[in-house]
Design a protein around this motif. Structure first.
Motif, PDB file in Angstrom:
ATOM      1  N   VAL A  54      40.569  -9.052  47.414  1.00 32.16           N
ATOM      2  CA  VAL A  54      40.804  -8.786  46.125  1.00 32.16           C
ATOM      3  C   VAL A  54      40.799 -10.017  45.079  1.00 32.16           C
ATOM      4  N   ALA A  55      41.127 -10.056  43.950  1.00 37.03           N
ATOM      5  CA  ALA A  55      41.262 -11.250  43.208  1.00 37.03           C
ATOM      6  C   ALA A  55      41.868 -10.865  41.835  1.00 37.03           C
ATOM      7  N   GLU A  56      42.585 -11.806  41.240  1.00 39.21           N
ATOM      8  CA  GLU A  56      43.126 -11.762  39.965  1.00 39.21           C
ATOM      9  C   GLU A  56      42.456 -12.872  39.126  1.00 39.21           C
ATOM     10  N   CYS A 106      42.734  -4.740  40.780  1.00 37.45           N
ATOM     11  CA  CYS A 106      41.252  -5.241  41.039  1.00 37.45           C
ATOM     12  C   CYS A 106      41.025  -4.186  42.020  1.00 37.45           C
ATOM     13  N   ILE A 107      39.790  -3.650  42.158  1.00 37.12           N
ATOM     14  CA  ILE A 107      39.479  -2.643  43.066  1.00 37.12           C
ATOM     15  C   ILE A 107      39.225  -3.296  44.342  1.00 37.12           C
ATOM     16  N   TRP A 156      37.786  -5.034  37.994  1.00 33.27           N
ATOM     17  CA  TRP A 156      39.239  -4.262  37.847  1.00 33.27           C
ATOM     18  C   TRP A 156      39.099  -3.010  36.957  1.00 33.27           C
ATOM     19  N   GLN A 157      40.264  -2.451  37.144  1.00 32.40           N
ATOM     20  CA  GLN A 157      40.522  -1.173  36.326  1.00 32.40           C
ATOM     21  C   GLN A 157      40.108  -1.203  34.936  1.00 32.40           C
ATOM     22  N   GLY A 181      46.524  -7.117  32.757  1.00 30.74           N
ATOM     23  CA  GLY A 181      45.418  -6.366  33.102  1.00 30.74           C
ATOM     24  C   GLY A 181      44.453  -6.560  34.264  1.00 30.74           C
ATOM     25  N   PHE A 182      44.726  -7.935  34.655  1.00 33.69           N
ATOM     26  CA  PHE A 182      43.666  -8.438  35.690  1.00 33.69           C
ATOM     27  C   PHE A 182      44.468  -8.903  36.783  1.00 33.69           C
ATOM     28  N   SER A 183      45.554  -8.515  37.266  1.00 32.18           N
ATOM     29  CA  SER A 183      46.208  -8.660  38.504  1.00 32.18           C
ATOM     30  C   SER A 183      45.384  -8.206  39.692  1.00 32.18           C
TER      31      SER A 183
END
Length: 517
Positions: free
Chosen positions: A453-455, A472-473, A486-487, A466-468
């Motif tokens: 996963v990533a941020e 993240c998918i 990301w969502q 919004g990008f934590s």
């Protein structure tokens, strides 16, 4: 994107699936998947340590190519391949994906050098077509395209009964070139000793330029290899030279590798930017280490060399003689395997710290066909989601190699080096990136319970709203081109500009490369 979807995207791009289900990429696709766009963007490989700004709990792993289970893939099964001092086919040449198949140009001794051609639909099974181009023992029913009796366009005042080619490497020229110059052959001619070029419309019938018989392309010895640099539209010669770098002196560590390159658009006009070597054994190498050569190919903005490491001691002082060389080699392995080196400019090179083989010798106790020496084709080819490295192997040592054959070693795309996490999670922060979309393509593999996963961070390592990692998918599985998202599907306007960073979290996973969008 799953590995299957990634593979199918290649099928659509290449337009060809072999009967075995194996994909053979067309030449342009194969080169592009390795070299990438001329001006980028390029996938971030972990061969380049500078792609990582900070990390914790990860190990940097260098990966060796894995040999094909049914090696060798090409053996001596024709009379003209079985005679001479060094019987059998040897890959001091080229393999490329072209015309919907793989094409191979290789060498045999009979006892003088002849050069042969083979082709394959799947990369594993090879045929040797009857070319009708060269007479051997009264017949042209063979796959020989070049030999001692070939017309090398040597001026009359330079002709020698022993004039013949010693090495021959074939390339397909990109762009708009005359039809009869679509293919190039670079090689080394004996008596007079010259590096020369020839042109062809089909890669089989060659016209040699007389000018290069009178004045060779470059300085350098017989084991010189060639490559193509798409970033500067020029050809590269990795020259066989001495490690001392001093004219007339052959001491130091023995054989080493220098560099020359052609001017863009003119394959007969070359320059040698460094008179001495650019790749030399150093203090991390055992004393019995020389570099026979290191063919180079362009890969994602950098240059990767398949360095031929000759494990033999060299005499330390004085002029060269065969007797001094043979005496110095006593007590050392006198074998050749392949290691990795990489560079951004073809002058300054980096190697793996542990100096382990990228393609290792075969088992001597099992008398495997490649237990004595290995030399590679000038570049790998892309087949599906893998890089295929073809190589010539021999059982014996340098001066007595005995039987030759050609083998195959495979590596996943971008699989030279990875960052690896075990069951305990680790992380790394990328260097600053010009990220315009919240999408990062990753090449990664996880264990059954693993994940990536990533941020997205600002330049001060603060997570963008919004990008934590929680948004993240996550990825798990095995893919060479998975789009990590990301969502939130787009960056807000006030965050579009300015560099950003990416913090990746890995658990029971390897990541081989990434590319921000």
């Amino acid at each position: 994107m799953s590995k299957l979807v990634s593979l199918m995207s290649l099928v659509l791009a290449a337009g060809l699936v072999c009967g075995t289900g194996q994909v053979i990429a067309e030449s342009k696709t194969s080169v592009d998947r390795m070299a990438g766009p001329v001006n980028g963007p390029w996938r971030r490989l972990f061969l380049d340590a500078m792609v990582v700004e900070e990390s914790q709990g990860l190990e940097r792993i260098f990966h060796a190519a894995q040999k094909h289970e049914q090696n060798p893939v090409l053996i001596a099964d024709q009379p003209w391949e079985k005679t001479g001092r060094y019987p059998g086919p040897y890959l001091y040449g080229s393999v490329m994906s072209d015309q919907g198949k793989l094409r191979m140009w290789y060498r045999c001794y009979t006892p003088q050098e002849i050069f042969c051609y083979a082709e394959s639909e799947d990369g594993f099974h090879w045929t040797k077509p009857e070319l009708g181009l060269y007479e051997h023992n009264g017949s042209t029913s063979n796959n020989i395209f070049l030999g001692p009796k070939s017309d090398l366009s040597v001026p009359a005042d330079l002709k020698d009964p022993l004039s013949r080619f010693h090495t021959a490497m074939v390339f397909k020229q990109p762009g708009n070139v005359p039809a009869d110059q679509r293919y190039l052959l670079f090689g080394y001619m004996l008596r007079p000793s010259r590096h020369r070029v020839a042109f062809s419309a089909d890669g089989l019938r060659w016209n040699f330029t007389p000018e290069t018989a009178r004045k060779g392309l470059i300085p350098g010895g017989d084991a010189t290899t060639y490559g193509y640099d798409p970033y500067s539209q020029r050809y590269i010669a990795m020259r066989k030279t001495g490690s001392s770098g001093l004219a007339g002196r052959r001491g130091g560590r023995g054989r080493a590798v220098g560099i020359s390159w052609s001017k863009p658009g003119n394959v007969q006009d070359w320059t040698t930017p460094v008179s001495g070597p650019v790749l030399v054994p150093d203090d991390l190498d055992p004393d019995a280490t020389q570099f026979y050569n290191g063919p180079v190919f362009a890969y994602q903005g950098m240059y990767i060399s398949q360095l031929w490491v000759f494990h033999a001691r060299w005499f330390k002082e004085g002029p060269y003689t065969d007797q001094k060389m043979a005496e110095a080699e006593k007590g050392s392995p006198v074998t050749t395997d392949v290691q990795l080196a990489w560079s951004w400019d073809l002058i300054n090179w980096t190697r793996t710290p542990e100096r382990k083989p990228f393609i290792a010798l075969g088992d001597r106790e099992q008398n495997e066909f490649d237990c004595g020496s290995i030399h590679t084709a000038v570049a790998p080819v892309v087949v599906g989601d893998e890089l295929f490295f073809y190589y010539g192997g021999a059982r014996g040592r340098y001066l007595n190699p005995r039987h030759h054959a050609i083998g195959l070693a495979k590596l996943r795309l971008d699989g030279f080096c990875s960052l690896q996490a075990g069951n305990k999670e680790g992380w790394f922060i990328s260097r600053r990136e010009s990220l315009k979309q919240p999408v990062v393509t990753i090449n990664a593999r996880t264990g059954p319970q693993g994940s990536v996963v990533a941020e997205i961070l600002d330049r001060h390592n603060q997570v963008l709203p919004g990008f934590s990692r929680e948004e993240c998918i996550p990825f798990s599985g095995d893919a060479v081109a998975h789009e990590l998202q990301w969502q939130t599907k787009s960056l807000p306007p006030d965050l579009m500009e300015g560099d950003k960073k990416i913090r990746f979290f890995l658990k029971d996973a390897n990541i081989y490369s990434y590319l921000p969008h």
